[in-house]
Design a protein around this motif. Sequence first.
Motif, PDB file in Angstrom:
ATOM      1  N   ILE A 188     113.556  17.042  97.924  1.00 22.85           N
ATOM      2  CA  ILE A 188     113.762  15.846  98.414  1.00 22.85           C
ATOM      3  C   ILE A 188     112.595  15.311  99.332  1.00 22.85           C
ATOM      4  O   ILE A 188     112.283  13.994  99.259  1.00 22.85           O
ATOM      5  CB  ILE A 188     115.215  15.738  99.118  1.00 22.85           C
ATOM      6  N   LEU A 189     112.267  16.023 100.255  1.00 26.95           N
ATOM      7  CA  LEU A 189     111.332  15.647 101.446  1.00 26.95           C
ATOM      8  C   LEU A 189     109.956  15.257 100.621  1.00 26.95           C
ATOM      9  O   LEU A 189     109.687  15.831  99.664  1.00 26.95           O
ATOM     10  CB  LEU A 189     111.248  16.773 102.551  1.00 26.95           C
ATOM     11  N   ASP A 190     109.411  14.324 101.179  1.00 30.26           N
ATOM     12  CA  ASP A 190     107.982  13.801 100.869  1.00 30.26           C
ATOM     13  C   ASP A 190     106.844  14.790 101.331  1.00 30.26           C
ATOM     14  O   ASP A 190     107.183  15.577 102.016  1.00 30.26           O
ATOM     15  CB  ASP A 190     107.902  12.403 101.300  1.00 30.26           C
ATOM     16  N   PHE A 191     105.827  14.541 100.609  1.00 29.37           N
ATOM     17  CA  PHE A 191     104.430  14.943 100.892  1.00 29.37           C
ATOM     18  C   PHE A 191     104.665  16.491 100.616  1.00 29.37           C
ATOM     19  O   PHE A 191     103.911  17.447 101.244  1.00 29.37           O
ATOM     20  CB  PHE A 191     103.955  14.790 102.507  1.00 29.37           C
ATOM     21  N   GLN A 192     105.153  16.863  99.697  1.00 28.98           N
ATOM     22  CA  GLN A 192     105.224  18.243  98.866  1.00 28.98           C
ATOM     23  C   GLN A 192     104.591  18.231  97.551  1.00 28.98           C
ATOM     24  O   GLN A 192     104.492  17.031  96.753  1.00 28.98           O
ATOM     25  CB  GLN A 192     106.538  18.823  98.878  1.00 28.98           C
ATOM     26  N   PRO A 193     103.698  19.090  96.987  1.00 29.74           N
ATOM     27  CA  PRO A 193     103.209  18.849  95.971  1.00 29.74           C
ATOM     28  C   PRO A 193     104.173  18.620  94.690  1.00 29.74           C
ATOM     29  O   PRO A 193     103.916  17.916  93.520  1.00 29.74           O
ATOM     30  CB  PRO A 193     102.879  20.553  95.503  1.00 29.74           C
ATOM     31  N   ASP A 194     105.649  18.895  94.777  1.00 28.94           N
ATOM     32  CA  ASP A 194     106.650  18.678  93.730  1.00 28.94           C
ATOM     33  C   ASP A 194     107.821  17.909  94.156  1.00 28.94           C
ATOM     34  O   ASP A 194     108.713  17.829  93.706  1.00 28.94           O
ATOM     35  CB  ASP A 194     107.135  20.092  93.307  1.00 28.94           C
ATOM     36  N   SER A 195     107.551  16.881  95.302  1.00 30.66           N
ATOM     37  CA  SER A 195     108.514  15.906  95.835  1.00 30.66           C
ATOM     38  C   SER A 195     108.747  15.063  94.560  1.00 30.66           C
ATOM     39  O   SER A 195     108.079  14.532  93.735  1.00 30.66           O
ATOM     40  CB  SER A 195     107.904  15.173  96.949  1.00 30.66           C
ATOM     41  N   TRP A 196     110.346  14.851  94.710  1.00 32.25           N
ATOM     42  CA  TRP A 196     110.862  13.801  93.628  1.00 32.25           C
ATOM     43  C   TRP A 196     110.144  12.659  94.069  1.00 32.25           C
ATOM     44  O   TRP A 196     109.769  12.179  95.044  1.00 32.25           O
ATOM     45  CB  TRP A 196     112.375  13.753  93.730  1.00 32.25           C
ATOM     46  N   THR A 197     110.095  11.591  93.088  1.00 25.49           N
ATOM     47  CA  THR A 197     109.891  10.318  93.067  1.00 25.49           C
ATOM     48  C   THR A 197     110.647   9.395  94.027  1.00 25.49           C
ATOM     49  O   THR A 197     111.995  10.054  94.298  1.00 25.49           O
ATOM     50  CB  THR A 197     109.729   9.523  91.865  1.00 25.49           C
ATOM     51  N   THR A 198     110.427   8.411  94.346  1.00 26.32           N
ATOM     52  CA  THR A 198     111.265   7.584  95.658  1.00 26.32           C
ATOM     53  C   THR A 198     112.728   7.492  95.234  1.00 26.32           C
ATOM     54  O   THR A 198     113.651   7.946  95.783  1.00 26.32           O
ATOM     55  CB  THR A 198     110.799   6.354  95.902  1.00 26.32           C
ATOM     56  N   HIS A 199     113.205   6.967  93.909  1.00 28.72           N
ATOM     57  CA  HIS A 199     114.284   6.782  93.534  1.00 28.72           C
ATOM     58  C   HIS A 199     115.095   8.042  93.232  1.00 28.72           C
ATOM     59  O   HIS A 199     116.359   8.232  93.753  1.00 28.72           O
ATOM     60  CB  HIS A 199     114.531   5.892  92.531  1.00 28.72           C
ATOM     61  N   VAL A 200     114.476   8.972  92.907  1.00 28.90           N
ATOM     62  CA  VAL A 200     115.396  10.277  92.619  1.00 28.90           C
ATOM     63  C   VAL A 200     115.544  10.866  93.787  1.00 28.90           C
ATOM     64  O   VAL A 200     116.779  11.645  94.027  1.00 28.90           O
ATOM     65  CB  VAL A 200     114.471  11.376  91.593  1.00 28.90           C
ATOM     66  N   SER A 201     114.533  11.039  94.772  1.00 26.21           N
ATOM     67  CA  SER A 201     114.618  11.702  95.945  1.00 26.21           C
ATOM     68  C   SER A 201     115.779  11.002  96.793  1.00 26.21           C
ATOM     69  O   SER A 201     116.724  11.700  97.638  1.00 26.21           O
ATOM     70  CB  SER A 201     113.478  11.807  96.908  1.00 26.21           C
ATOM     71  N   GLY A 202     115.885   9.766  96.625  1.00 28.52           N
ATOM     72  CA  GLY A 202     116.972   8.845  97.529  1.00 28.52           C
ATOM     73  C   GLY A 202     118.273   8.987  97.071  1.00 28.52           C
ATOM     74  O   GLY A 202     119.145   8.378  97.591  1.00 28.52           O
TER      75      GLY A 202
END
Length: 443
Positions: free
Chosen positions: A144-158
């Motif tokens: 969920i958190l950003d700035f990781q190699p495998d971070s989800w895209t904006t809408h998926v993470s939100g």
Amino acid sequence: MQLSTRTPARLRMDLLAAASAAVLVAVAFAVPRLAGEEFRRTLYAGSAPIFGIWLPHIGWGTGPAILIAVLVVRYGPEFAARQPWSRLPGLAYVTSLGWTFALAMVDGWQRGFVGRLLDRNEYLREVGGVTDIPAMLRGFSGRILDFQPDSWTTHVSGHPPGALLFFVLLDRVGPGGGAWAGAACMFLGCSVVPAILVALHALGVEHRARAALPYLVLAPAAIWIAVSADAVFAGVTAWALALLARATRESAWGTTAVGAGVLFGLGVYLNYGLILMAIPALILLCARRAVWPLLPMLAGALAVAAVFTMAGFWWLDGYHLVVQRYYQGIASERPFSYWWWGNLAAAVCAVGAAAIGGVPRALSPKMLRALDPAALLVAGCLVAILVADASGLSKAETERIWLPFTVWIIVAAGFLPRRAARAWLAVQAVGALALVHLLLTNW
């Protein structure tokens, strides 16, 4: 004599509410234009308070949209009042689909429909990478958190994993792609219209449903129902409330209440903010003076929560991580000083002037004291919106994010006098047509 002296005062209140909302919207559009470039940049919405850009345009959907609007304005109120009830939900659904698709086609097939969910921040960008659903659910929070190699895209993470899972399963059972996903969002999103009608009928206020029907069909919210995932969320929760309304007419521990709970539970795992649907749900039970459906409803919702929890996703962990992710992005720059009221202006754009004009009648002391179910549902969704707004976690894009709540506020238009219905419907339609032709929205 008493009626004749009271009616003009009520009419003035209707017009004052609609005019106040129009001023709010006008100011919300004007402030970014009058402020400096630096302030406009921090809004991250080129046509604030609406998320989009200024782009006057027409498309091949323009003609059909105008035609549908004219027909509904001219014949809608009388048609809704006289048709047998059994036909109305289906006819309203088909008309709503036509209106929604026509508005999307003002922007064109590719730009207005197929390409909406193919954006790099959208769900479809992640669908191809989900080859193991159980593994996705177990590892969802870790991405969920950003700035990781495998971070989800904006809408998926939100959102909770239910939103991504919906599009993954949709891809598995169909041809895939933007058109397929967009059609699913539109068909499910437009189902809010028959769901609201079913709910009001079950609550014993069929006359409110008939009066509100033309306004629901011509809802400006249709601009964001085609196409966004939030249309799906609105459809799921609308049917949850509809089933709950029907459950209040059944004997204890009816399966309908369990079904309502399952849909409420799915809603919470589609969008964290839909936990606020508890407000209109509880108000609905109060309106019917029925407490017993609460237990089977909770059982259904907890069953959904148990499935996701056993699969490896803990909702509270996801929620806390989403709050952190929210402030890792543009939300940290978007000024709350503008968006706390700009959000409300965006919501006004989605519900239309007629709905706002009807709010004073719906929320009048007389209606609230009588526990009018339609009025209480409007009140419950308004409270939910105010809570969401105060949270600071909805800065911008509320014309889309708040769809599950705003579609119910349109019911307030059904409280307006029938003799003025055509005029109010015309205002509603003109507002929607102006928005879709002057702005290119992102959704």
